[in-house]
Design a protein around this motif. Structure first.
Motif, PDB file in Angstrom:
ATOM      1  N   VAL A 690       0.867  -1.196   0.000  1.00 31.36           N
ATOM      2  CA  VAL A 690       0.000   0.000   0.000  1.00 31.36           C
ATOM      3  C   VAL A 690       0.898   1.239   0.000  1.00 31.36           C
ATOM      4  O   VAL A 690       1.943   1.251   0.674  1.00 31.36           O
ATOM      5  CB  VAL A 690      -0.936   0.025   1.228  1.00 31.36           C
ATOM      6  CG1 VAL A 690      -1.832   1.279   1.190  1.00 31.36           C
ATOM      7  CG2 VAL A 690      -1.763  -1.231   1.307  1.00 31.36           C
ATOM      8  N   VAL A 691       0.507   2.261  -0.747  1.00 36.44           N
ATOM      9  CA  VAL A 691       1.194   3.542  -0.720  1.00 36.44           C
ATOM     10  C   VAL A 691       0.304   4.539   0.019  1.00 36.44           C
ATOM     11  O   VAL A 691      -0.827   4.813  -0.402  1.00 36.44           O
ATOM     12  CB  VAL A 691       1.499   4.062  -2.141  1.00 36.44           C
ATOM     13  CG1 VAL A 691       2.137   5.449  -2.070  1.00 36.44           C
ATOM     14  CG2 VAL A 691       2.419   3.093  -2.867  1.00 36.44           C
ATOM     15  N   LEU A 692       0.804   5.050   1.120  1.00 36.06           N
ATOM     16  CA  LEU A 692       0.066   6.059   1.884  1.00 36.06           C
ATOM     17  C   LEU A 692       0.495   7.445   1.400  1.00 36.06           C
ATOM     18  O   LEU A 692       1.676   7.799   1.457  1.00 36.06           O
ATOM     19  CB  LEU A 692       0.356   5.914   3.378  1.00 36.06           C
ATOM     20  CG  LEU A 692      -0.037   4.591   4.029  1.00 36.06           C
ATOM     21  CD1 LEU A 692       0.339   4.609   5.502  1.00 36.06           C
ATOM     22  CD2 LEU A 692      -1.518   4.342   3.848  1.00 36.06           C
ATOM     23  N   ARG A 693      -0.454   8.225   0.900  1.00 36.14           N
ATOM     24  CA  ARG A 693      -0.182   9.597   0.465  1.00 36.14           C
ATOM     25  C   ARG A 693      -0.508  10.549   1.613  1.00 36.14           C
ATOM     26  O   ARG A 693      -1.669  10.771   1.946  1.00 36.14           O
ATOM     27  CB  ARG A 693      -0.997   9.931  -0.776  1.00 36.14           C
ATOM     28  CG  ARG A 693      -0.551   9.141  -2.008  1.00 36.14           C
ATOM     29  CD  ARG A 693      -1.381   9.483  -3.233  1.00 36.14           C
ATOM     30  NE  ARG A 693      -0.862   8.853  -4.422  1.00 36.14           N
ATOM     31  CZ  ARG A 693      -1.145   7.602  -4.799  1.00 36.14           C
ATOM     32  NH1 ARG A 693      -1.955   6.863  -4.041  1.00 36.14           N
ATOM     33  NH2 ARG A 693      -0.636   7.093  -5.888  1.00 36.14           N
ATOM     34  N   VAL A 712       4.100   1.009   2.237  1.00 32.86           N
ATOM     35  CA  VAL A 712       3.801   0.151   3.394  1.00 32.86           C
ATOM     36  C   VAL A 712       3.534  -1.263   2.892  1.00 32.86           C
ATOM     37  O   VAL A 712       2.771  -1.457   1.924  1.00 32.86           O
ATOM     38  CB  VAL A 712       2.590   0.687   4.185  1.00 32.86           C
ATOM     39  CG1 VAL A 712       2.248  -0.264   5.337  1.00 32.86           C
ATOM     40  CG2 VAL A 712       2.874   2.090   4.694  1.00 32.86           C
ATOM     41  N   SER A 713       4.161  -2.264   3.548  1.00 31.25           N
ATOM     42  CA  SER A 713       3.917  -3.671   3.248  1.00 31.25           C
ATOM     43  C   SER A 713       3.060  -4.267   4.367  1.00 31.25           C
ATOM     44  O   SER A 713       3.484  -4.299   5.528  1.00 31.25           O
ATOM     45  CB  SER A 713       5.247  -4.437   3.135  1.00 31.25           C
ATOM     46  OG  SER A 713       5.003  -5.795   2.843  1.00 31.25           O
ATOM     47  N   VAL A 714       1.852  -4.695   4.013  1.00 28.00           N
ATOM     48  CA  VAL A 714       0.878  -5.184   5.003  1.00 28.00           C
ATOM     49  C   VAL A 714       0.989  -6.710   5.120  1.00 28.00           C
ATOM     50  O   VAL A 714       0.899  -7.427   4.113  1.00 28.00           O
ATOM     51  CB  VAL A 714      -0.544  -4.774   4.612  1.00 28.00           C
ATOM     52  CG1 VAL A 714      -1.553  -5.289   5.654  1.00 28.00           C
ATOM     53  CG2 VAL A 714      -0.637  -3.277   4.458  1.00 28.00           C
ATOM     54  N   ARG A 715       1.181  -7.233   6.336  1.00 28.28           N
ATOM     55  CA  ARG A 715       1.198  -8.681   6.635  1.00 28.28           C
ATOM     56  C   ARG A 715       0.265  -8.933   7.810  1.00 28.28           C
ATOM     57  O   ARG A 715       0.674  -9.177   8.938  1.00 28.28           O
ATOM     58  CB  ARG A 715       2.618  -9.143   6.970  1.00 28.28           C
ATOM     59  CG  ARG A 715       3.602  -9.010   5.824  1.00 28.28           C
ATOM     60  CD  ARG A 715       3.231  -9.945   4.672  1.00 28.28           C
ATOM     61  NE  ARG A 715       4.161  -9.829   3.555  1.00 28.28           N
ATOM     62  CZ  ARG A 715       3.947  -9.063   2.494  1.00 28.28           C
ATOM     63  NH1 ARG A 715       2.839  -8.343   2.435  1.00 28.28           N
ATOM     64  NH2 ARG A 715       4.813  -9.030   1.517  1.00 28.28           N
ATOM     65  N   ALA A 716      -1.038  -8.886   7.511  1.00 29.33           N
ATOM     66  CA  ALA A 716      -2.037  -8.962   8.577  1.00 29.33           C
ATOM     67  C   ALA A 716      -2.104 -10.335   9.219  1.00 29.33           C
ATOM     68  O   ALA A 716      -2.404 -10.472  10.412  1.00 29.33           O
ATOM     69  CB  ALA A 716      -3.403  -8.572   8.029  1.00 29.33           C
ATOM     70  N   ASP A 717      -1.852 -11.529   8.471  1.00 31.43           N
ATOM     71  CA  ASP A 717      -1.982 -12.874   9.039  1.00 31.43           C
ATOM     72  C   ASP A 717      -0.753 -13.282   9.819  1.00 31.43           C
ATOM     73  O   ASP A 717      -0.691 -14.358  10.399  1.00 31.43           O
ATOM     74  CB  ASP A 717      -2.245 -13.901   7.937  1.00 31.43           C
ATOM     75  CG  ASP A 717      -1.174 -13.856   6.851  1.00 31.43           C
ATOM     76  OD1 ASP A 717      -0.355 -12.902   6.866  1.00 31.43           O
ATOM     77  OD2 ASP A 717      -1.160 -14.760   6.000  1.00 31.43           O
ATOM     78  N   TRP A 718       0.267 -12.465   9.827  1.00 27.09           N
ATOM     79  CA  TRP A 718       1.457 -12.810  10.598  1.00 27.09           C
ATOM     80  C   TRP A 718       1.202 -12.804  12.102  1.00 27.09           C
ATOM     81  O   TRP A 718       1.941 -13.405  12.866  1.00 27.09           O
ATOM     82  CB  TRP A 718       2.583 -11.830  10.273  1.00 27.09           C
ATOM     83  CG  TRP A 718       3.265 -12.179   8.982  1.00 27.09           C
ATOM     84  CD1 TRP A 718       2.781 -12.932   7.976  1.00 27.09           C
ATOM     85  CD2 TRP A 718       4.576 -11.770   8.595  1.00 27.09           C
ATOM     86  NE1 TRP A 718       3.664 -13.031   6.959  1.00 27.09           N
ATOM     87  CE2 TRP A 718       4.810 -12.317   7.310  1.00 27.09           C
ATOM     88  CE3 TRP A 718       5.579 -11.011   9.183  1.00 27.09           C
ATOM     89  CZ2 TRP A 718       5.987 -12.129   6.621  1.00 27.09           C
ATOM     90  CZ3 TRP A 718       6.756 -10.822   8.504  1.00 27.09           C
ATOM     91  CH2 TRP A 718       6.974 -11.373   7.236  1.00 27.09           C
TER      92      TRP A 718
END
Length: 769
Positions: A690-693, A712-718
């Motif tokens: 995801v790119v946060l502006r 941003v690199s999202v790893r929610a299941d970690w």
């Protein structure tokens, strides 16, 4: 020597017959044909004048593109030049000898041998302004008139040198009598050496036999300004230089005091720059301010920093710009009331009186000044720094010849009901010179006579006496023509001096005094010019400023609006907006008009500096950032490079739906520091990039620069995987401990059993006997 023909004795004829082509050789037979030729030329020209369309107030040949007349005395390099002028006065009466000064300028690299100077008198009187201009700036083959005298040069003129010859033409040789109409006459001086004509110079004088004359009222405006600058306040060092005994402002004010009928047009920047320094103001500047207060001249203010009001209007300003505040430039320690200085109960200094807003002088009784204690700090307001006892504050003076019709509406909306125009901005339908006052769609106009102003300016800037006499004679001849062309109508004319602050204008008072001493000219105040009947044969002529200049000025105005929006994040917005307004006005100074390239560079530099200013609050956090878990707080660092605290609002927009950004609070960032902002994030649809502006906004919603991207690199299941791994590790750790204990105990039991077995198997030993 007496003139060979008596054409000079004839009564004055119309100007159209003044210029006659001169043959290469003057012969008596051809001169006998001149009266008939003059009559035919005059008849045809008069016929063309009757059917001529509307014409400008000033002939096109009388001035150049920048509004200044071509000098009749300038000698180009590598040439020989001649000037001729009346020696003492431009006026000549019956019975007087014509006293002339002929100056030869040898600007070549070779010496001029001994020769002679032949003096000629124009055959006919110069009865119109066009005739005067044609005589002084003739074509190559123009007729020089009738020869009066011939004098030798007596000596060799070295290369690069000049010499003056005093020539006296006896009254009988002049050939003018009481029967000749009074008015301007042309004279010419031709230098010959080795029977070759080297150069010709022309001048004028006024033939006056004491008849009834209707004098022309001459009003003048003298600007007091400083050289152009990119900053809105004059430094103390510059003020000290300008107000020294030989400084620019001292010379300008001295010239105005020497000409009490001249109206002063002053740049308010000068007054404010002195006052804003408080006790640190140079002594010479304070003395200069007192001298200005004591001057008896009428006075009105220019726009601050002499900013061109026409350029402001054409660039899109709805109202003319004025200073908003001087507070950022004020040092409070410089405004402490000293204990040794008595504080007056009332204000007697006219500089403390509020400005007058009418066209006439208004007497104002100063109000009592509040009592202040010694040691108390008294900070002047913006109105205090700009206040002056002006004769009028309703006069606008835009740059010459660049006023559009729509500009007049902006002037009127800003309280300027009188506009000073140049001849290029009006058109007249009558052959006679009109009054300076004209009726405009939005009020009153005063038209500066371009040709007359150019002659007066040239005289004021003359560096030699003969150069001054030449230009004064031209100005006097112009006034004589105006007076004689319509004797039944009194006229009021206006001349203006250069606003670019020429350092050589040292003869202003001398020039105006000389013109005032002529019977056909009287000095008049600006109030007299305002009260004169408006001309009915003059109409406004729409003009426009160069489009490139307008485009750059529009960029400056747009930039100022952006700075004003940006400044709302500050605790004190005036700290930025007030200096920006002053610098903007300085960049719109009328004197920048003649310095196009330099002005463009200054504008681009100013725009670049303001760009850096509006990007002084930035987001310094950069990616990539790994987000583990479904809910986290992201810390973003904001940096403030300004000298005061700012309040900003941070808005974060994700490039896709993997992250949901929570609400952010307004953040206060201290001066020259950084501040971290916690932003709650929630994972929505799984893993991914995801790119946060990140965009900073003012509290009223104006963005501060471009969005800053953060990867941003999202790893929610970690989070579950990590918990399982942790549980396995915990179970494995405890399981390994239990297994190790069991193994250890088994080993211990096995050891004990083995030891017991060994003990049973061995026989008991017999004791020795």
């Amino acid at each position: 020597m007496v003139a060979e023909s008596d054409s000079a004795h004839r009564p004055a004829l119309p100007a159209a017959v003044c210029t006659i082509v001169r043959p290469a050789r003057r012969t008596r037979s051809r001169r006998r044909l001149r009266p008939l030729t003059a009559f035919l030329v005059g008849f045809l020209t008069l016929a063309s004048l009757v059917s001529a369309p509307a014409q400008s107030l000033t002939p096109a040949s009388a001035h150049t593109a920048n509004g200044t007349a071509r000098s009749a005395t300038a000698t180009p390099a590598d040439t020989v030049g001649v000037t001729v002028s009346p020696r003492e006065s431009p006026e000549l009466s019956p019975g007087q000898d014509l006293l002339l000064t002929v100056t030869v300028h040898n600007n070549t690299g070779l010496a001029l041998p001994i020769g002679r100077v032949d003096v000629y008198l124009a055959q006919l009187a110069l009865t119109t302004r066009a005739a005067l201009d044609t005589w002084l700036r003739p074509d190559a083959d123009a007729n020089s008139g009738d020869q009066l005298v011939s004098v030798p040069t007596t000596e060799i003129i070295p290369a690069g040198a000049s010499t003056n010859l005093s020539v006296t033409v006896p009254a009988d040789s002049v050939g003018l009598t009481a029967q000749n109409s009074w008015g301007a006459r042309g004279i010419a001086a031709i230098l010959s050496a080795n029977d070759v004509v080297q150069a010709e110079g022309r001048g004028t004088f006024v033939w006056s036999q004491g008849s009834a004359i209707t004098p022309v009222a001459l009003s003048s405006i003298l600007p007091i300004t400083t050289p152009e600058s990119a900053t809105g306040l004059i430094t103390a060092k510059a003020l000290e230089s300008y107000t020294s005994s030989v400084g620019l402002l001292s010379r300008q004010l001295a010239a105005a005091i020497e000409a009490p009928t001249a109206t002063i047009a002053i740049d308010p920047q000068i007054i404010a720059s002195i006052r804003v320094l408080g006790t640190a103001a140079p002594t010479s500047a304070l003395v200069w301010l007192d001298r200005l207060a004591g001057a008896g001249n009428d006075i009105f203010p220019l726009s601050y920093a002499d900013a061109d009001i026409a350029l402001q209007a054409q660039a899109g300003a709805g109202a003319l710009l004025t200073p908003t505040s001087f507070d950022p430039a004020i040092d409070e320690t410089l405004f402490v009331v000293p204990s040794a200085t008595p504080v007056p109960d009332t204000t007697s200094d006219p500089t403390d009186v509020p400005a007058v807003t009418s066209r006439t002088t208004v007497d104002i009784t100063p109000s009592p000044t509040p009592a202040v204690e010694p040691g108390q700090t008294v900070i002047p307001s913006t109105s205090d720094l700009l206040a002056w006892n002006y004769t009028s504050t309703a006069i606008g003076w835009p740059a010459a010849g660049q006023v559009a019709r729509t500009d007049l509406d902006v002037f009127a909306a800003s309280g300027l009901t009188t506009t000073i125009l140049s001849s290029g901005n009006v058109e007249q339908s009558d052959v006679f010179t009109p009054n300076t006052a004209v009726t405009l769609p939005t009020g009153l106009g005063l038209v500066s006579d371009t040709a007359l102003s150019a002659a007066v300016r040239a005289a004021a800037e003359a560096t030699t006496e003969d150069e001054w006499l030449v230009n004064v004679a031209e100005a006097a001849s112009l006034l004589a023509i105006v007076s004689a062309e319509n004797p039944d109508s009194a006229r009021t004319l206006l001349v203006t001096f250069d606003r670019s602050s020429p350092t050589s204008a040292t003869r202003i008072g001398q020039t105006l005094a000389a013109l005032d001493g002529a019977p056909w000219s009287n000095a008049a105040s600006l109030q007299a010019a305002l009260a004169a009947p408006p001309a009915t044969t003059v109409s406004f002529q729409d003009e426009a400023i160069d489009s490139n200049r307008v485009t750059l000025a529009r960029s400056l105005l747009k930039r100022e609006g952006a700075i004003a929006e940006f400044a709302t994040i500050l605790a004190d917005p005036l700290a930025i907006t007030a200096p920006a307004r002053l610098d903007l006005l300085a960049l719109l100074d009328t004197t920048w008009t003649s310095q196009t390239t330099t002005w463009e560079d200054q504008v681009l530099t100013s725009l670049a500096a303001s760009f850096d200013l509006m990007h002084a609050v930035t987001v310094t956090t950069r990616g990539p950032i790994i987000v583990v878990g479904s809910k986290v707080d992201l810390r973003i660092t904001l940096n403030n490079a300004l000298d005061q605290a700012v309040t900003v609002r941070t808005v974060i927009v994700p490039s896709n739906g993997r992250l949901v950004v929570g609400e952010t609070l307004d953040t206060i960032i201290q001066p020259n520091s950084a501040q971290a902002v916690s932003v709650p994030l929630s994972a929505a649809v799984g893993n991914g990039d995801v790119v946060l502006r990140v965009t900073l906004f003012t509290l009223n919603g104006t963005p501060l620069g471009q969005p800053a991207p953060i990867e941003v690199s999202v790893r929610a299941d970690w989070e579950g995987v990590g918990a399982s791994i942790f549980a396995i590790l915990v179970i494995g750790f405890f399981g390994f401990g239990i297994w190790r204990n069991i193994v250890r105990r088994r080993r211990e039991r096995a050891g004990e059993a083995s030891a017991a077995a060994n003990k049973t198997a061995l026989p008991e030993a017999e004791p020795d006997v």
